[in-house]
Design an enzyme around this catalytic site. Structure first.
Site, short mmCIF file in Angstrom:
data_model
loop_
_atom_site.label_atom_id
_atom_site.label_comp_id
_atom_site.label_asym_id
_atom_site.label_seq_id
_atom_site.Cartn_x
_atom_site.Cartn_y
_atom_site.Cartn_z
N GLU A 252 45.25 39.02 46.84
CA GLU A 252 44.59 38.24 45.78
C GLU A 252 43.16 37.57 46.23
O GLU A 252 43.18 36.76 46.94
CB GLU A 252 45.28 37.22 45.00
CG GLU A 252 44.68 36.49 43.86
CD GLU A 252 44.13 37.50 42.80
OE1 GLU A 252 44.87 38.64 42.20
OE2 GLU A 252 43.18 37.41 42.14
N THR A 294 42.36 42.75 39.15
CA THR A 294 43.61 43.16 39.74
C THR A 294 43.89 44.58 39.33
O THR A 294 44.16 45.64 40.24
CB THR A 294 44.56 42.27 39.64
OG1 THR A 294 44.26 41.11 40.11
CG2 THR A 294 45.66 42.69 40.77
N HIS A 409 44.36 32.72 43.59
CA HIS A 409 43.86 33.05 42.48
C HIS A 409 42.96 31.93 41.92
O HIS A 409 43.44 30.57 41.97
CB HIS A 409 44.80 33.47 41.44
CG HIS A 409 44.28 34.37 40.23
ND1 HIS A 409 43.61 33.50 39.20
CD2 HIS A 409 44.34 35.54 39.88
CE1 HIS A 409 43.14 34.41 38.27
NE2 HIS A 409 43.69 35.64 38.68
N ASP A 468 41.79 42.60 46.60
CA ASP A 468 41.77 43.20 45.27
C ASP A 468 40.34 43.20 44.75
O ASP A 468 39.90 44.18 44.09
CB ASP A 468 42.67 42.69 44.20
CG ASP A 468 42.84 41.32 43.89
OD1 ASP A 468 42.00 40.40 44.51
OD2 ASP A 468 43.39 40.99 42.87
N HIS A 469 39.53 42.18 44.74
CA HIS A 469 38.23 41.85 44.00
C HIS A 469 37.76 40.49 44.65
O HIS A 469 38.24 39.81 45.51
CB HIS A 469 38.41 41.97 42.57
CG HIS A 469 39.38 41.02 42.06
ND1 HIS A 469 39.27 39.72 41.98
CD2 HIS A 469 40.62 41.22 41.62
CE1 HIS A 469 40.44 39.02 41.69
NE2 HIS A 469 41.28 40.13 41.21
#
Ligand code: GP9
Ligand code: MN
Length: 630
Positions: A252, A294, A409, A468-469
Site C-alpha cells: 500500500e 489500489t 495508507h 500499488d500507487h
C-alpha cells in the site's frame, strides 16, 4: 437604457462576480494548477465566467422572488461543488468525475481519511452566501424586473462570446485539449471547473453508449496495433517458476524513494533492502493508476490493460468480459485467492473478483479483527499476514494468491509501539507519519516471509511485490522537497516519484544471481511477466504490457495522466525533459515520436473497456508442459 438593464439584474450580476472571484480564489488556494505564463493565468482567471453567466442567467426567465431564490440556490450548489472538489483534491490531487461519485459506497469506509481531509476553514466558503441573503433584502437589489427579449438575447450572446473567447484562447495555448481528456488539470486550467464538469457529463453519456455501438470490427484495429508492437518474452526465464505457488503482495502506498534510503541514519525499509539482494529488483518501475487507486493497480496486474482515465474500472466495468490472470491460471489447475482485510464491497471487489475469475476472497469476515490488532484503516499488516498464512493452510496447491496490505495508507496512523523509526521532522504531519508506517509494512513483509518458511511454503514459490500507487501526493511537495534535499519538486520530479518498488523473488533462482534492472517498466507489464515465469504462453492475448525481462522490449511507459517515460526522455504537462538531467530536453521535439503512441495506448485500452470488446475475443493460452495441461 443600459443603466436600466444593469439595475434590473444587479443582484444576479453581483452573485456572478462573487462566485467568479470565489472560484478563482479556490483555484489559487486549494488546487495546485501549474501556471507558466501570463496567458495561462489570464485563462484561469476568466474561465469560470462563461458558465456562471449562463447558469445565473437562467434566472432572467424567472421573476422577482423566484429569481432571487434561483441565484442564491445556484450559489449554494456551486459552492458545494467547489468544496467537494477541494476535499477530493486534498487526497487525490485530482478533480471529481461522475464515475467517482458512483463510488460513494467507498466513502463510508474511509473513516479517518475523511476527517483528516475536511477542515474547519471550509466553512468560510459560505460567508458570501450569507452576505447575498442579507443583501437580497435591500430594496435596491430586491426590486428585480423582467427583462425585454432583446435584453435577454444580448445577455446570452455576451455569455456565449465569453465562452468562445475562453475556448479559443485555451485551444491556442493547449492544442488537442478536448481529446486528451485524461489530463484533468489541463481541462480545469483551460475551460474551468464548471465547464469541466459539463464536459465530464458529456463524456459519461458517450462512454455509456459505446458498449451498445461496439462490434467485433472495433477489435481488429487494436489487435493489429498490438501485434505490430508485441515483443517476445524472455526465453531463458520462460517457465522457471512453473507449477510453483504464486504470492503477489500489493504494498500500500509504497514509493520507490524509500528503498535503500535512510531517515536519521536509520534504514526505512531494512527488510526489503536485504530481500532485494536476493531478488530481481526494478528501480524504474512506475505505477499507472488513476482515480481507482489500489483497484486500478489490481486491474493492471490481472489484465495488462490500462485502468480508465475517469473513475475506477472496478466500479464502471465490473461486468465486462476479461481474460484475467486468475482465470487463465485456473485453466492450468491453479486455485486462486485474494487476501484483504477490508469490506468485500470496497472498490466493488466482490463483483470484480468474480469477473476476474478468483475462486475465493478472504475478506474482513475471514480475519479476527479487534481493537488491539487494528489501526487506521483496519487490521494491522503484521496480524494480517500472520492470519493469512493460517488461512492459506487450507488452500489447495498450486495456488495464485494476492495479498493487499493496508497499514501504510493515508493518513498513516500508527501506535507508538509499532513505530520502529521516528517520524520525519517537517511541518507536514502526513509526510512525517509516512516513514514509520512504511517501516511497519516492511516489518510485516518480513514476518510474512518468515511464516511462509515455517509453513514450508517458501521454497516452492514465486513471490512478487509491487507498490500499488503513490502515498504522498503533490499537496505535500514542500515537505517532500525537504526530505529529498531538493529546492523544489518540479513536474519532472513528480513523475519520478511515481516509481514504486517491483520485486521478483524466486527461491533457488534469484538468490543465486540477484539483479537490479534499470529498464523503464510499469504495472502494465506484470501479467505477461508472471505468466512467462510460470511457463504459460499468452502471447495471443490482448495485452498492452511486455514481459519485463524481454530482450527486445521498447523502453516506454505511459502513465494514466498521459505522461510518458523512455530511456531518454520524460514527458509531462506539456514539457519534454531529458530523463537523465531532469532539465527540459535540448531538442524540444525529442518527445514528439512518442506522443502518438502514448495516446494510442490509452485510447485503445479505453476503447476495449468502454466497448467491452473482449467479449468478441477468443483467447487460448498454452502451456508447454505436460504437468500442467488442464
Ligand atoms: C482499501 C484499500 C485501499 O481496501 O485497498 O484503497 P486505496 O484508497 O489505496 O485505493
Ligand atoms: Mn492503495
Amino acid at each position: 437604457m443600459r443603466k436600466n438593464t444593469f439595475s434590473k439584474i444587479s443582484f444576479l450580476l453581483l452573485a456572478t462576480v462573487i462566485m467568479w472571484v470565489k472560484t478563482y480564489i479556490v483555484y489559487k488556494t486549494s488546487f495546485d494548477i501549474k501556471i507558466e505564463n501570463f496567458t495561462q493565468e489570464f485563462i484561469l482567471f476568466i474561465n469560470p465566467l462563461s458558465f456562471l453567466l449562463i447558469i445565473f442567467g437562467l434566472g432572467l426567465f424567472m421573476k422577482e422572488k423566484t429569481r432571487i431564490r434561483w441565484v442564491i440556490g445556484t450559489s449554494v450548489l456551486m459552492t458545494i461543488i467547489l468544496i467537494a472538489n477541494m476535499i477530493f483534491y486534498r487526497f487525490y490531487n485530482d478533480f471529481l468525475t461522475i464515475p467517482v461519485l458512483f463510488q460513494a459506497s467507498n466513502m463510508g469506509d474511509l473513516g479517518s481519511s475523511i476527517t483528516e481531509l475536511i477542515q474547519p476553514v471550509d466553512l468560510l466558503m459560505f460567508i458570501d452566501i450569507a452576505f447575498l441573503i442579507w443583501i437580497s433584502r435591500k430594496p435596491f437589489f430586491s426590486k428585480t424586473a423582467i427583462m425585454t427579449r432583446k435584453e435577454k438575447t444580448a445577455y446570452f450572446l455576451m455569455a456565449a462570446a465569453v465562452f468562445f473567447f475562453n475556448l479559443g484562447l485555451a485551444e491556442a495555448e493547449r492544442p488537442q485539449l478536448l481529446t486528451r481528456s485524461f489530463d484533468r488539470e489541463m481541462l480545469v486550467k483551460n475551460i474551468g471547473a464548471y465547464n469541466f464538469h459539463i464536459y465530464d457529463a458529456l463524456l459519461q453519456s458517450k462512454t455509456s453508449a459505446q458498449r451498445a455501438l461496439a462490434d467485433s470490427n472495433n477489435l481488429v484495429e487494436i489487435e493489429n496495433y498490438l501485434n505490430a508492437n508485441s515483443k517476445e518474452p524472455n526465453e531463458a526465464l520462460h517457465g522457471v517458476a512453473e507449477g510453483r505457488n504464486v504470492f503477489i503482495i500489493s504494498l500500500e502506498s509504497f514509493q520507490s524513494f524509500v528503498i535503500n534510503n535512510e531517515l536519521n541514519g536509520q534504514e526505512i525499509t531494512p527488510f526489503l533492502n536485504d530481500f532485494i539482494n536476493e531478488s530481481y529488483y526494478f528501480e524504474n518501475f512506475y505505477h499507472q493508476t488513476g482515480q481507482g487507486k489500489t483497484s486500478d493497480s489490481e486491474f493492471l496486474l490481472e489484465n495488462s490493460l490500462y485502468p480508465l482515465g475517469r473513475g475506477s474500472v472496478f466500479f464502471t466495468n465490473a461486468n465486462n468480459e476479461y481474460h484475467a490472470t486468475p482465470e487463465i491460471l485456473k485453466e492450468f489447475g491453479y486455485y486462486t485467492a485474494v487476501f484483504h482485510a477490508n469490506n468485500r464491497t470496497f472498490w466493488n471487489r466482490d463483483i470484480m473478483y468474480n469477473t476476474l475469475g478468483y475462486d475465493r476472497f478472504f475478506d474482513i469476515t475471514d480475519f479476527e479483527v479487534n481493537e488491539e490488532n487494528s489501526v487506521g484503516w483496519g487490521l494491522k499488516d503484521v496480524s494480517f499476514f500472520e492470519q493469512s498464512v493460517e488461512l492459506l493452510k487450507d488452500v489447495p496447491q498450486p495456488f495464485y494468491t494476492k495479498y493487499i496490505t493496508l497499514t501504510n495508507h493515508f493518513p498513516f496512523e500508527l501506535e507508538e509501539e509499532d513505530k520502529f523509526i521516528d517520524e520525519f521532522d517537517s511541518n507536514d504531519g502526513v509526510v512525517n507519519r509516512y516513514f514509520p508506517t512504511v517501516r511497519y509494512t516492511d516489518e510485516a513483509v518480513k514476518v510474512f516471509i518468515e511464516k511462509l518458511k515455517e509453513a514450508g511454503l517458501y521454497e516452492n514459490s514465486v513471490i512478487i511485490m509491487y507498490g500499488d500507487h503513490y502515498g504522498i501526493s503533490e499537496n505535500h511537495n514542500t515537505a517532500m522537497a525537504q526530505f529529498l534535499e531538493k529546492e523544489e519538486i518540479t513536474p519532472y520530479d513528480t513523475v519520478q516519484l511515481q516509481r514504486v518498488p517491483f520485486i521478483v523473488h524466486i527461491p533457488g533462482i534469484t538468490d543465486q544471481d540477484p539483479k537490479v534492472f534499470s529498464e523503464v517498466t510499469g504495472q502494465i507489464d506484470l501479467k505477461p511477466t508472471i505468466l512467462n515465469l510460470l511457463g504459460i504462453d499468452a502471447s495471443d492475448d490482448i495485452e498492452f504490457g511486455t514481459d519485463v525481462f524481454s530482450e527486445d522490449r521498447l523502453p516506454f511507459v505511459v502513465l494514466r495522466d498521459g505522461s510518458f517515460i523512455t530511456d531518454e526522455i520524460l514527458y509531462t504537462r506539456g514539457v519534454c525533459y531529458d530523463v537523465q538531467t531532469g532539465e527540459p530536453a535540448e531538442d524540444a521535439n525529442a518527445c514528439e515520436p512518442y506522443m502518438e503512441k502514448a495516446k494510442n495506448e490509452l485510447d485503445y485500452s479505453d476503447e476495449i473497456i468502454y466497448g467491452d470488446l473482449l467479449r468478441f475475443f477468443e483467447a487460448d493460452a498454452k502451456v508447454d508442459s505436460d504437468q500442467l495441461t488442464p
